[in-house]
Design a protein around this motif. Structure first.
Motif, PDB file in Angstrom:
ATOM      1  N   LYS A 182       0.829  -1.212   0.000  1.00 54.56           N
ATOM      2  CA  LYS A 182       0.000   0.000   0.000  1.00 54.56           C
ATOM      3  C   LYS A 182       0.858   1.255   0.000  1.00 54.56           C
ATOM      4  N   TYR A 183       1.968   1.221   0.732  1.00 57.70           N
ATOM      5  CA  TYR A 183       2.845   2.391   0.761  1.00 57.70           C
ATOM      6  C   TYR A 183       3.416   2.665  -0.626  1.00 57.70           C
ATOM      7  N   LEU A 184       3.851   1.614  -1.321  1.00 52.80           N
ATOM      8  CA  LEU A 184       4.363   1.795  -2.678  1.00 52.80           C
ATOM      9  C   LEU A 184       3.284   2.385  -3.586  1.00 52.80           C
ATOM     10  N   GLY A 185       2.042   1.962  -3.351  1.00 50.65           N
ATOM     11  CA  GLY A 185       0.934   2.522  -4.117  1.00 50.65           C
ATOM     12  C   GLY A 185       0.749   4.003  -3.830  1.00 50.65           C
ATOM     13  N   SER A 186       0.991   4.397  -2.582  1.00 43.16           N
ATOM     14  CA  SER A 186       0.819   5.808  -2.209  1.00 43.16           C
ATOM     15  C   SER A 186       1.860   6.706  -2.870  1.00 43.16           C
ATOM     16  N   LEU A 187       2.951   6.114  -3.350  1.00 42.03           N
ATOM     17  CA  LEU A 187       3.993   6.903  -4.018  1.00 42.03           C
ATOM     18  C   LEU A 187       3.634   7.214  -5.459  1.00 42.03           C
TER      19      LEU A 187
ATOM     20  N   ARG B  70      10.741  -8.351  -9.568  1.00 39.56           N
ATOM     21  CA  ARG B  70      12.139  -8.097  -9.889  1.00 39.56           C
ATOM     22  C   ARG B  70      13.004  -8.061  -8.638  1.00 39.56           C
ATOM     23  N   CYS B  71      12.408  -7.634  -7.535  1.00 38.68           N
ATOM     24  CA  CYS B  71      13.179  -7.500  -6.288  1.00 38.68           C
ATOM     25  C   CYS B  71      12.291  -7.892  -5.097  1.00 38.68           C
ATOM     26  N   PRO B  72      12.124  -9.201  -4.843  1.00 37.36           N
ATOM     27  CA  PRO B  72      11.272  -9.653  -3.728  1.00 37.36           C
ATOM     28  C   PRO B  72      11.691  -9.080  -2.379  1.00 37.36           C
ATOM     29  N   ALA B  73      12.971  -8.732  -2.248  1.00 37.80           N
ATOM     30  CA  ALA B  73      13.452  -8.170  -0.984  1.00 37.80           C
ATOM     31  C   ALA B  73      12.767  -6.853  -0.633  1.00 37.80           C
ATOM     32  N   LEU B  74      12.100  -6.226  -1.610  1.00 38.81           N
ATOM     33  CA  LEU B  74      11.334  -5.002  -1.316  1.00 38.81           C
ATOM     34  C   LEU B  74      10.397  -5.206  -0.137  1.00 38.81           C
TER      35      LEU B  74
ATOM     36  N   VAL C 260      24.135   9.439 -15.972  1.00 43.35           N
ATOM     37  CA  VAL C 260      24.309   8.021 -15.667  1.00 43.35           C
ATOM     38  C   VAL C 260      22.977   7.467 -15.161  1.00 43.35           C
ATOM     39  N   SER C 261      22.559   6.342 -15.706  1.00 42.21           N
ATOM     40  CA  SER C 261      21.292   5.747 -15.278  1.00 42.21           C
ATOM     41  C   SER C 261      21.375   5.318 -13.822  1.00 42.21           C
ATOM     42  N   LEU C 262      20.219   5.198 -13.192  1.00 41.05           N
ATOM     43  CA  LEU C 262      20.148   4.834 -11.774  1.00 41.05           C
ATOM     44  C   LEU C 262      20.808   3.487 -11.520  1.00 41.05           C
ATOM     45  N   SER C 263      20.541   2.519 -12.383  1.00 40.62           N
ATOM     46  CA  SER C 263      21.098   1.185 -12.167  1.00 40.62           C
ATOM     47  C   SER C 263      22.612   1.179 -12.312  1.00 40.62           C
ATOM     48  N   LEU C 264      23.140   1.840 -13.344  1.00 37.30           N
ATOM     49  CA  LEU C 264      24.588   1.879 -13.524  1.00 37.30           C
ATOM     50  C   LEU C 264      25.267   2.652 -12.398  1.00 37.30           C
ATOM     51  N   MET C 265      24.628   3.690 -11.955  1.00 35.31           N
ATOM     52  CA  MET C 265      25.196   4.524 -10.903  1.00 35.31           C
ATOM     53  C   MET C 265      25.396   3.719  -9.614  1.00 35.31           C
ATOM     54  N   LEU C 266      24.461   2.826  -9.325  1.00 38.59           N
ATOM     55  CA  LEU C 266      24.512   2.110  -8.047  1.00 38.59           C
ATOM     56  C   LEU C 266      25.106   0.708  -8.140  1.00 38.59           C
ATOM     57  N   LYS C 267      24.896   0.033  -9.255  1.00 36.54           N
ATOM     58  CA  LYS C 267      25.360  -1.346  -9.378  1.00 36.54           C
ATOM     59  C   LYS C 267      26.835  -1.455  -9.718  1.00 36.54           C
TER      60      LYS C 267
ATOM     61  N   LEU D  16      12.586   4.356 -11.207  1.00 42.65           N
ATOM     62  CA  LEU D  16      12.532   3.574  -9.970  1.00 42.65           C
ATOM     63  C   LEU D  16      11.732   2.294 -10.178  1.00 42.65           C
ATOM     64  N   GLU D  17      10.699   2.376 -10.986  1.00 39.91           N
ATOM     65  CA  GLU D  17       9.907   1.188 -11.314  1.00 39.91           C
ATOM     66  C   GLU D  17      10.770   0.157 -12.035  1.00 39.91           C
ATOM     67  N   GLY D  18      11.658   0.626 -12.894  1.00 33.84           N
ATOM     68  CA  GLY D  18      12.521  -0.286 -13.633  1.00 33.84           C
ATOM     69  C   GLY D  18      13.709  -0.785 -12.831  1.00 33.84           C
ATOM     70  N   PHE D  19      14.019  -0.082 -11.748  1.00 38.09           N
ATOM     71  CA  PHE D  19      15.158  -0.485 -10.914  1.00 38.09           C
ATOM     72  C   PHE D  19      14.787  -0.381  -9.434  1.00 38.09           C
ATOM     73  N   PRO D  20      13.872  -1.268  -8.969  1.00 36.26           N
ATOM     74  CA  PRO D  20      13.457  -1.228  -7.565  1.00 36.26           C
ATOM     75  C   PRO D  20      14.578  -1.609  -6.607  1.00 36.26           C
ATOM     76  N   GLN D  21      15.654  -2.200  -7.141  1.00 35.65           N
ATOM     77  CA  GLN D  21      16.806  -2.553  -6.303  1.00 35.65           C
ATOM     78  C   GLN D  21      17.441  -1.314  -5.677  1.00 35.65           C
ATOM     79  N   TYR D  22      17.045  -0.152  -6.140  1.00 34.57           N
ATOM     80  CA  TYR D  22      17.506   1.113  -5.549  1.00 34.57           C
ATOM     81  C   TYR D  22      17.352   1.080  -4.034  1.00 34.57           C
TER      82      TYR D  22
END
Length: 313
Positions: free
Chosen positions: A214-219, A232-236, A292-299, A263-269
């Motif tokens: 529900k919180y993710l929905g509120s975003l 993509r990221c069950p750990a969420l 730099v894309s979010l995924s490249l920046m962090l991964k 963020l939707e494409g890279f929830p591992q953020y």
């Protein structure tokens, strides 16, 4: 559909426990079985005898007012590497539990492939397991692992060590309904649930999983987007709303000014440290003027990240 509690019809099957004898944590007052040979019946407990005898006299919990059985339980726990004081505090039932019942739990777990060196972690995290009933509590958990999660017998240890709380959870009231809910959500990779994210199975659907969805929905994410992110990221679903989602999303939207689609494409953020990874990497990216894309920046590794900033992405 996904933000409501499921009511699956579950079957609760059990199988008889198989006796398994071990020298660990036997009471010194126990009588050897009639099948034991005289040469073996008086052998010392190797785990207790391995400890210096002064432990019996100097351990802070072993004061003279305690009964011999309580003292023996304390030594049994300490020899396994378990903090006896903490275990007795978290599980008061240990005070009245018999040494034989504790031994039955240990023997059963060993029969399922759990090693003696695992007990410190398992009982340290979940002292409740020490007073579980083998037939009504533990056997259903292993039946669930085998029949519902399809965990082979030789991999029981791997799953339990990943999440000892499985042993302290009701197969009928917790594990099966939560698995049903997660499968409705779309998480159908049983191997991943068993060995990577079994903590989801011991989480409350009503108090933990649904509030996070529900919180993710509120975003601003749609239900389909949320499901995709979780797949993509069950750990969420294991992250804290207050300590993880909120501060990281505030930084993402307030400082980084990035779009939800990224963020939707890279929830591992959400799995990266805000202070140690996200902020420093973002600051360096901004200072470089590179895109730099979010995924490249962090991964990226540190070397890869520096190369990205030098060359541009």
């Amino acid at each position: 559909m996904f933000f409501t509690t499921p009511h699956p019809s579950t079957l609760h099957s059990t199988m008889p426990a198989t006796p398994f004898h071990s020298s660990l944590c036997f009471s010194s007052s126990q009588k050897p079985s009639s099948s034991s040979s005289p040469s073996n019946s008086h052998q010392p407990n190797p785990f207790l005898s391995a400890k210096p005898t002064t432990l019996f006299h100097k351990h802070p919990l072993l004061h003279s007012t305690l009964s011999s059985q309580i003292k023996e339980k304390i030594l049994c726990l300490e020899v396994m590497g378990v903090d006896a004081g903490k275990a007795l505090s978290l599980n008061p039932s240990l005070h009245s539990a018999t040494l034989q019942s504790i031994h039955s739990v240990i023997s059963f777990l060993q029969s399922k492939g759990i090693h003696q060196k695992d007990f410190a972690k398992i009982f340290g995290m979940c002292p409740k397991v020490l007073t579980s009933d083998v037939k009504t509590d533990l056997i259903p958990v292993f039946t669930f692992l085998s029949e519902d999660l399809k965990v082979p017998d030789q991999n029981f240890r791997r799953a339990i060590n990943k999440c000892p709380r499985l042993l302290a959870s009701s197969a009928k009231d917790q594990l099966k309904p939560t698995l049903f809910y997660l499968q409705r959500l779309g998480l159908k990779d049983l191997e991943a649930l068993a060995y990577h994210d079994p903590v989801l199975l011991v989480s409350s659907v009503e108090k933990t999983l649904i509030p996070k969805l529900k919180y993710l929905g509120s975003l601003g994410f749609s239900k389909s987007a949320i499901v995709g992110m979780v797949l993509r990221c069950p750990a969420l679903l294991t992250f804290s709303i207050e300590n993880n989602f909120k501060p990281k999303f505030e930084y993402f939207s307030g400082e980084m000014h990035r779009k939800l689609e990224e963020l939707e494409g890279f929830p591992q953020y959400f799995s990266f440290s805000l202070e140690k990874r996200i902020k420093p990497r973002y600051v360096e990216t901004e200072q470089s003027g590179k895109d730099v894309s979010l995924s490249l920046m962090l991964k990226s590794t540190d070397d890869e990240f520096r190369e990205l900033l030098r060359e541009g992405a």
